[in-house]
Write an enzyme that holds these catalytic residues in place. Sequence first.
Site, PDB file in Angstrom:
ATOM      1  N   GLU A 310       0.809  -1.171  -0.150  1.00  0.00           N
ATOM      2  CA  GLU A 310      -0.072  -0.129  -0.063  1.00  0.00           C
ATOM      3  C   GLU A 310       0.982   1.260  -0.080  1.00  0.00           C
ATOM      4  O   GLU A 310       0.622   2.185   0.773  1.00  0.00           O
ATOM      5  CB  GLU A 310      -0.966  -0.117   1.223  1.00  0.00           C
ATOM      6  CG  GLU A 310      -1.964  -1.181   1.388  1.00  0.00           C
ATOM      7  CD  GLU A 310      -2.895  -1.039   2.095  1.00  0.00           C
ATOM      8  OE1 GLU A 310      -2.706  -0.547   3.225  1.00  0.00           O
ATOM      9  OE2 GLU A 310      -3.947  -1.476   1.958  1.00  0.00           O
ATOM     10  N   ASP A 384      -8.470  -9.041   4.000  1.00  0.00           N
ATOM     11  CA  ASP A 384      -8.177  -7.947   4.730  1.00  0.00           C
ATOM     12  C   ASP A 384      -9.403  -8.048   6.005  1.00  0.00           C
ATOM     13  O   ASP A 384     -10.247  -6.855   5.937  1.00  0.00           O
ATOM     14  CB  ASP A 384      -8.217  -6.764   4.127  1.00  0.00           C
ATOM     15  CG  ASP A 384      -7.458  -5.579   4.861  1.00  0.00           C
ATOM     16  OD1 ASP A 384      -7.291  -5.750   6.082  1.00  0.00           O
ATOM     17  OD2 ASP A 384      -7.663  -4.463   4.437  1.00  0.00           O
ATOM     18  N   GLU A 412     -12.513  -2.338  12.054  1.00  0.00           N
ATOM     19  CA  GLU A 412     -12.429  -1.555  10.857  1.00  0.00           C
ATOM     20  C   GLU A 412     -13.499  -1.709   9.879  1.00  0.00           C
ATOM     21  O   GLU A 412     -14.212  -0.968   9.634  1.00  0.00           O
ATOM     22  CB  GLU A 412     -11.017  -1.568  10.358  1.00  0.00           C
ATOM     23  CG  GLU A 412     -11.195  -0.886   8.960  1.00  0.00           C
ATOM     24  CD  GLU A 412      -9.606  -1.312   8.081  1.00  0.00           C
ATOM     25  OE1 GLU A 412      -8.705  -1.709   8.654  1.00  0.00           O
ATOM     26  OE2 GLU A 412      -9.540  -0.884   6.952  1.00  0.00           O
TER      27      GLU A 412
END
Length: 719
Positions: A310, A384, A412
């Site tokens: 990322e 993820d 998240e």
Amino acid sequence: MKSIFFRKWYFWMCVLSTYFSLYAQKDYKLWLQYTPITNPETVANYWENVQNVISTENSETLNIARSELKEGLKSMLGDHFDISKKADNIIVLGSFKSLNEKMKNQLKYDFDKIKKDGFIIKTLIEKDLKTTVITAKNDIGVLYGVFNFLRLIQTNKSIEKLNIIDSPKTDIRILNHWDNLDGTVERGYAGSSIWNWQKLPEFIDQRYIDYARANASIGINGTVLNNVNANALILTPHYIEKVAALADTFRSYGIKVYLTARFSAPIEIGGLKTADPSNPEVIKWWKEKANELYKAIPDFGGFVVKANSEGQPGPQNYGKNHVDGANMLADVLAPHGGIVMWRAFVYSEHDANDRAKQAYSEFVPYDGKFKENVLVQVKNGPIDFQPREPFHPMFGAMTKTPLMIEFQITQEYLGFSTHLVFLPKLYEEVLQSDTFSEGKGATVAKIVSGKINDHVLSGMAGVANIGSDLNWCGHPFAQANWYGFGRLAWNPDLSADSIANEWLRMTFSNEENFVKPIQKLMLQSRETVVNYMTPLGLHHIMATNHHYGPGPWVSNLSRPEWNPTYYHKADANGIGFDRSDTGSRATAQYFPEIAKQFNDIKKCPETYLLWFHHLPWDYELKNGKTLWNGLALQYQQGVNEVHDMQATWNRMQAYVDETRFKEVQMLLKIQYEEAKWWRDACLLYFQQFSKKTLPDGVEKAAHNLNYYQSLQFPFAPGI
Ligand code: BDP
């Protein structure tokens, strides 16, 4: 007149603030409430057993252990516990070498069975004299033993005749704080970072001590203080002395400090032109940095590195690979006993192939090439931290490399700290997955604890959900996820069931009328969130960036694998990502027994159906319903389940203090509204492709699709 009014006002303000702080403290005290034992018979029994605590040794850790034991007993047993009284029944606390010869002989056999950090709690009876011994190989083991002993009382277990021999099954039980130096927390939903960098090193917030104590109580022995998206400044002298102050605070609780290392630090703070891991100047810079760190923090744990992931810098920027990068850092840490946790969370912006396959493809060929003090840190699933993912195929595939598992404790993708989701259920599902890497029974738990391939190092990392909120985690029940992570890191084979039970008893109440229904609610809560967010194997359909709420329509982000449409692939023909032999062949990364199962539509567990297969809307599910109807009904079921959670909680008022009762009640109300939001937004969107009506039992959406698509959350936390 004025002064009387003022005095009255002042009096009531004091009463109110004491009232609020008393209750507020309950939230703050986590699972270490040490509520008085209410059952008189039980009290009598405990009392008989614990009239005196004897310990001859001194060390900071043993002093903590002794006062924890005394305070815990006093708080739970009240007046019945009198430390000054001479009595026959005693607790002996201390390292093995401090025990008298007779005890040593009695415990020798057990002692040989415990490992570093493990402990023995044993009742020795001789004539009428009953002695409970809490002993270990090291001081921290004694502290762990004390917390275990107190947990028994907290959870209403008998301490009459104890014979507990326990050792942690992993070495590194660590929290990863994604905390930035400016006080924000990436993916943090409980306020700001608890590290006050500005006031450190001189000011040691009581919170640091309370944090260390809470972690020690569940066996956590490491903390990574800063974000994986690292800022190199943490490695400058200015910050190192602050880090050292935290390390000094945590040390007697058995907690080591680690940092994330930004791979380009030699350029950013070292003034070099390159961070190439083969460059002698770069190596020298890291060596000196390691020396500097260990001078300030002699037991510094080591580095976590997110490299070439990322947009983070890494060895690939210089034509080198993960092994080159990890081993260079491992070499500089090795003389000091430090380790490197090299993250495998990588996916390429240039590889159009399935993102779920990329970490495996990139890392597995390196098996056996990493230095001894490197662990590869692998997320629980191949994408993820989704509400549900199959286990990561790297588990079992790298037999010569110790693999740590990384779970997210912070939610998240699971409703932030607003939704009640008991994550140990998710952790358990992954840990108990059989990889078949060594035939049947090679579970992820066994691989992670190093049992399967006999690794010296083993570990489990959890991305922390801790912040400056009064209750640490933002939701009273989110504390259970921190707790559960710690317990599973200690023993990856514990059941989510038993963890929920003990946490509830310690945190709220031992009343069966409370524990039974709420334990059930907690255990169901993870399936519920899957139902209303991503049923039947759907994944990554959350809104852009903040990941709160639904965004299955998002298709305009620059990288294909950032778009939800990439993951669900809904079209007129059906829905799902074909990862079988007819698609991306991600199934082939699993061992044959599992690959066969995931590959075959008929054998694939329906919980992973759309993860591995693209299926027509009319596809018949095991319950005879069409895929469309089944999907819609599952969304509805998620909503209904949250409604049931509300009803269950509303019956619990008598057992919970007002503050926490109301907090949970308000949060469940939001969760219910948001479960409906998820259902309506997703079904309206998918309906455009299925062109089918909603089956009976599924409520109609309150708004149209445009409305859901127009919702914006400009200052959502955690970004
Ligand atoms: C993703 C998060 C991102 C993290 C990344 C990671 O959205 O904030 O930096 O994982 O684990 O889930 O590195």
